[in-house]
Write a protein that holds these residues in place. Structure first.
Motif, PDB file in Angstrom:
ATOM      1  N   ALA A  25       0.999  -1.172   0.081  1.00 10.98           N
ATOM      2  CA  ALA A  25       0.137  -0.180   0.083  1.00 10.98           C
ATOM      3  C   ALA A  25       0.900   1.206   0.045  1.00 10.98           C
ATOM      4  O   ALA A  25       1.581   1.228   0.940  1.00 10.98           O
ATOM      5  CB  ALA A  25      -0.836  -0.077   0.935  1.00 10.98           C
ATOM      6  N   GLN A  26       0.632   2.231  -0.849  1.00 12.28           N
ATOM      7  CA  GLN A  26       1.565   3.274  -1.136  1.00 12.28           C
ATOM      8  C   GLN A  26       0.875   4.565  -0.426  1.00 12.28           C
ATOM      9  O   GLN A  26      -0.235   4.636  -0.128  1.00 12.28           O
ATOM     10  CB  GLN A  26       1.782   3.388  -2.467  1.00 12.28           C
ATOM     11  CG  GLN A  26       2.560   2.521  -3.352  1.00 12.28           C
ATOM     12  CD  GLN A  26       3.846   2.320  -2.840  1.00 12.28           C
ATOM     13  OE1 GLN A  26       4.670   3.259  -2.717  1.00 12.28           O
ATOM     14  NE2 GLN A  26       4.137   0.905  -2.504  1.00 12.28           N
ATOM     15  N   ALA A  27       1.866   5.440   0.135  1.00 17.03           N
ATOM     16  CA  ALA A  27       1.694   6.705   0.526  1.00 17.03           C
ATOM     17  C   ALA A  27       2.539   7.626   0.248  1.00 17.03           C
ATOM     18  O   ALA A  27       3.794   7.325  -0.295  1.00 17.03           O
ATOM     19  CB  ALA A  27       1.699   6.415   2.286  1.00 17.03           C
ATOM     20  N   ALA A  28       2.412   8.788  -0.012  1.00 16.42           N
ATOM     21  CA  ALA A  28       3.033   9.874  -0.425  1.00 16.42           C
ATOM     22  C   ALA A  28       4.432   9.968   0.310  1.00 16.42           C
ATOM     23  O   ALA A  28       4.271  10.153   1.697  1.00 16.42           O
ATOM     24  CB  ALA A  28       2.525  11.106  -0.831  1.00 16.42           C
ATOM     25  N   SER A 111      13.410  11.104   2.554  1.00 19.69           N
ATOM     26  CA  SER A 111      11.883  11.147   2.735  1.00 19.69           C
ATOM     27  C   SER A 111      11.365   9.955   3.309  1.00 19.69           C
ATOM     28  O   SER A 111      12.428   8.984   3.789  1.00 19.69           O
ATOM     29  CB  SER A 111      11.247  10.986   1.523  1.00 19.69           C
ATOM     30  OG  SER A 111      11.665  10.031   0.784  1.00 19.69           O
ATOM     31  N   ILE A 112      10.467   9.970   3.867  1.00 16.37           N
ATOM     32  CA  ILE A 112       9.507   8.898   4.907  1.00 16.37           C
ATOM     33  C   ILE A 112       8.496   8.665   4.524  1.00 16.37           C
ATOM     34  O   ILE A 112       7.600   9.683   4.259  1.00 16.37           O
ATOM     35  CB  ILE A 112       9.665   9.496   6.516  1.00 16.37           C
ATOM     36  CG1 ILE A 112       9.115   8.352   7.385  1.00 16.37           C
ATOM     37  CG2 ILE A 112       8.906  10.740   6.731  1.00 16.37           C
ATOM     38  CD1 ILE A 112       9.428   8.590   8.785  1.00 16.37           C
ATOM     39  N   GLU A 113       7.798   7.586   4.423  1.00 12.68           N
ATOM     40  CA  GLU A 113       6.567   7.261   4.135  1.00 12.68           C
ATOM     41  C   GLU A 113       5.783   6.352   5.019  1.00 12.68           C
ATOM     42  O   GLU A 113       6.640   5.605   5.715  1.00 12.68           O
ATOM     43  CB  GLU A 113       6.439   6.225   2.902  1.00 12.68           C
ATOM     44  CG  GLU A 113       7.106   6.999   1.582  1.00 12.68           C
ATOM     45  CD  GLU A 113       6.817   6.438   0.202  1.00 12.68           C
ATOM     46  OE1 GLU A 113       5.798   5.671   0.158  1.00 12.68           O
ATOM     47  OE2 GLU A 113       7.945   6.257  -0.436  1.00 12.68           O
ATOM     48  N   THR A 114       4.557   6.413   5.545  1.00 13.59           N
ATOM     49  CA  THR A 114       3.946   5.337   6.523  1.00 13.59           C
ATOM     50  C   THR A 114       2.523   5.557   6.068  1.00 13.59           C
ATOM     51  O   THR A 114       1.954   6.431   5.518  1.00 13.59           O
ATOM     52  CB  THR A 114       4.165   5.909   7.947  1.00 13.59           C
ATOM     53  OG1 THR A 114       3.706   4.729   8.799  1.00 13.59           O
ATOM     54  CG2 THR A 114       3.690   7.211   8.215  1.00 13.59           C
ATOM     55  N   GLY A 115       1.917   4.219   6.503  1.00  9.18           N
ATOM     56  CA  GLY A 115       0.509   4.179   6.105  1.00  9.18           C
ATOM     57  C   GLY A 115      -0.251   4.916   7.394  1.00  9.18           C
ATOM     58  O   GLY A 115       0.248   5.343   8.305  1.00  9.18           O
TER      59      GLY A 115
END
Length: 608
Positions: A25-28, A111-115
């Motif tokens: 699942a992708q997050a910006a 950068s960091i991404e999380t759901g």
């Protein structure tokens, strides 16, 4: 976790197709992450709000430390490493803004991404990130660092590691961690893990204490270390991150030097004599009376009071409940009554220092006076039978009339001891039904003059109760060893607490620390209520839920009567050389990590 599989296949293009084919699942990608809400600074920020972005580089600052060190590895339990080395030579994926309760911005990671549920986090490394030896910081270094720290490093790193279900390289510069436990703080915790160079430790034991420092990537490199005497850190002219917005206006001195002395009094005399450049004064009385010396009168030294908004934390004498003498809360309560805070405060501080009334006092996170109400009460009531008196009904520390006799509180202490089965024998000694005397040891660090002064007054009060006390002073290395292994009855204890309590609370108060050495749980507390409230803090989705859970935890800690608290100060008192400068805007945390010497600079024209 199958780290080796992913590392062995890191160079194979087929791995990326496999990973992408699984369909995460992708997050910006984001430039930062806040515990609640969104980061205060936009993606294009140019500097942190409390720095001087145009601060000049150059000069040297000399700081004084009481005690010593015998190791240069600050990431393991063995040895006593200098804390300044950890702060200035090593970096994490993200960096803090000390003007926000808990917000991180990209450092080694761009950068960091999380759901939405924060059940996974992905970091993307900056391509320019480099270790001190010039080698790039890689995904492999990150994966190895997190695993070695979580399995072989200091106990403070282990709890987060057990919550990681998988750690995967998802690209040449990206790493994803998936969690097995609901914990909204974990992405931020991992963002603050130090990243070390894997190749340095190939075929070697990472847990061996010694005088070889792990290779870091931070703005300063180790230049010289003489155990117990001196530590010199030099600014790296080739530091890879010097132009990042998060670093602008920081790391301004060419050299940060720490001089070590036998005790705090010697540190102060070294400051008066010009051997060190800054002195933190803990005594309100000394702040007004001890600074009338030539350098001060001539304007060579300035005094500064730095305000802050952080909690008081806890400072005082911790009682080790692993020892039978302090296993009974009524004995601990008797100690609180026997401790004549008002008299001690008058003697040492002129009565000016406010007392610590709870672990999070001086902040919105502190328990409120009176009975527990609303969501705080709802969180506590399931544990009503195990809570100590005051948790639900309301609790306040004993207060004396300030006289040396402390008669009222000593009578209350006698009553508590009698309830616990202790009575005064014919010899005037406090004894139990078996005839054993009530006695214990207070462990102090050599050279801790103020602590010794407090202990001397306290011991006289305890003698009046018929209690035998031994005071043992040991050097810094012995003190660390004994407190790490909980080999003490009572000792002086400081636990600084932040505006964003989280996973570290389990290290401080969790039941694992009853037996695992090296945690912050010096009192040996084992409280199902505290464990549940820490879980509530970690899974809170709103600021209101978080505050309520912390206030409830504060009640459990304070009414546990584990620590005899002394005082705190809402300002930090700094005396410094006139040529040292700091920004006009003070961060919310005040004189804390990230303040001195990080954002200070040297006015070389003034120094000359």
């Amino acid at each position: 976790m199958r780290l080796d599989f992913f590392l062995r296949n890191l160079a194979r293009g087929g791995l990326w197709a496999f990973v992408l084919g699984v369909g995460f699942a992708q997050a910006a990608p984001q430039h930062g992450l806040a515990m609640y809400g969104t980061p205060a600074l936009p993606p294009d920020f140019t500097a942190l709000p409390y720095v001087n972005p145009d601060a000049p580089k150059g000069g040297r600052i000399v700081l004084g430390e009481a005690g010593g060190f015998d190791s240069l590895n600050p990431f393991i339990l063995k040895g006593n490493a200098p804390w300044g080395l950890r702060l200035h030579s090593y970096e994490s994926l993200m960096g803090r803004s000390w003007d926000e309760p808990f917000t991180l911005y990209g450092l080694l990671a761009e950068s960091i991404e999380t759901g939405p549920a924060r059940d996974w986090v992905e970091f993307t490394l900056r391509p320019e990130a480099r270790f001190h030896d010039g080698s790039p910081v890689t995904v492999e270094d990150v994966l190895w660092s997190f695993e070695i720290l979580g399995t072989r490093g200091h106990p403070r790193y282990r709890a987060a590691w057990t919550k990681i279900a998988s750690a995967q390289a998802t690209g040449p510069r990206s790493i994803r961690f998936t969690f097995n436990t609901p914990d909204r703080e974990l992405p931020l915790i991992l963002g603050l893990r130090p990243v070390l160079k894997k190749a340095q430790w190939d075929g070697r034991d990472f847990t061996t204490s010694g005088m070889e420092a792990p290779i870091g990537s931070g703005p300063y490199q180790l230049a010289e270390a003489i155990p117990g005497r001196m530590l010199s850190l030099m600014r790296n002219p080739d530091y890879w991150g010097r132009d990042l917005a998060i670093n602008r206006g920081q790391h301004n001195f060419d050299e940060i030097r720490y001089e070590y002395f036998g005790d705090g009094d010697v540190v102060f005399e070294a400051f008066r004599g010009g051997a060190i450049d800054v002195y933190r004064e803990s005594s309100a009385a000394k702040w007004t009376s001890a600074y009338d010396f030539p350098a001060m009168r001539e304007g060579q030294i300035l005094k500064a009071e730095i305000p802050h908004q952080r909690p008081s934390g806890i400072a005082g004498f911790v009682m080790n409940t692993r020892r039978p003498v302090f296993a009974d809360w009524r004995v601990r309560d008797a100690m609180l009554h026997a401790f004549n805070f008002e008299f001690i405060n008058a003697m040492l501080n002129g009565g000016k220092a406010p007392r610590i009334t709870s672990y999070f006092s001086n902040s919105e996170l502190a328990m409120r006076s009176g009975p527990a109400e609303g969501p705080v009460r709802a969180m506590l009531e399931p544990f009503a039978e195990s809570l100590l008196p005051g948790a639900l009904e309301g609790y306040a520390l004993p207060v004396s009339d300030g006289r040396p006799s402390n008669r009222k509180n000593l009578r209350a202490a006698f009553a508590r001891l009698e309830e616990a089965g202790w009575t005064v024998g014919d010899d005037g000694m406090m004894r139990n039904a078996q005839g054993d005397a009530l006695s214990f040891e207070i462990l102090v660090r050599q050279g801790a003059t103020e602590t010794q002064q407090i202990v001397d007054i306290f011991v006289e009060q305890l003698k009046r109760l018929g209690i035998v006390v031994r005071v043992t002073a040991v050097d810094s290395a012995q003190y660390t060893q004994r407190t790490d292994t909980y080999d003490f009855d009572m000792t002086f204890y400081i636990r600084a607490l932040s505006l964003s309590p989280g996973n570290e609370q389990r290290l401080y108060w969790g039941s694992e620390g009853v037996s695992v050495p090296g945690t912050g749980n010096l009192m040996g507390m084992q409280s199902p209520a505290a464990e549940a409230l820490i879980d509530a803090i970690l899974t809170a989705e709103t600021h209101h839920q978080f505050v309520s859970a912390t206030r409830a935890l504060d009640r459990v800690l304070t009414t546990g009567r584990y620590v005899i608290p002394i005082w705190h100060t809402p300002v930090s008192r700094l005396a410094h050389r006139a040529w040292l400068r700091y920004p006009a805007t003070i961060p919310a945390y005040g004189d804390w990590m990230g303040f001195l010497p990080d954002i200070w600079w040297s006015d070389l024209s003034e120094k000359e």
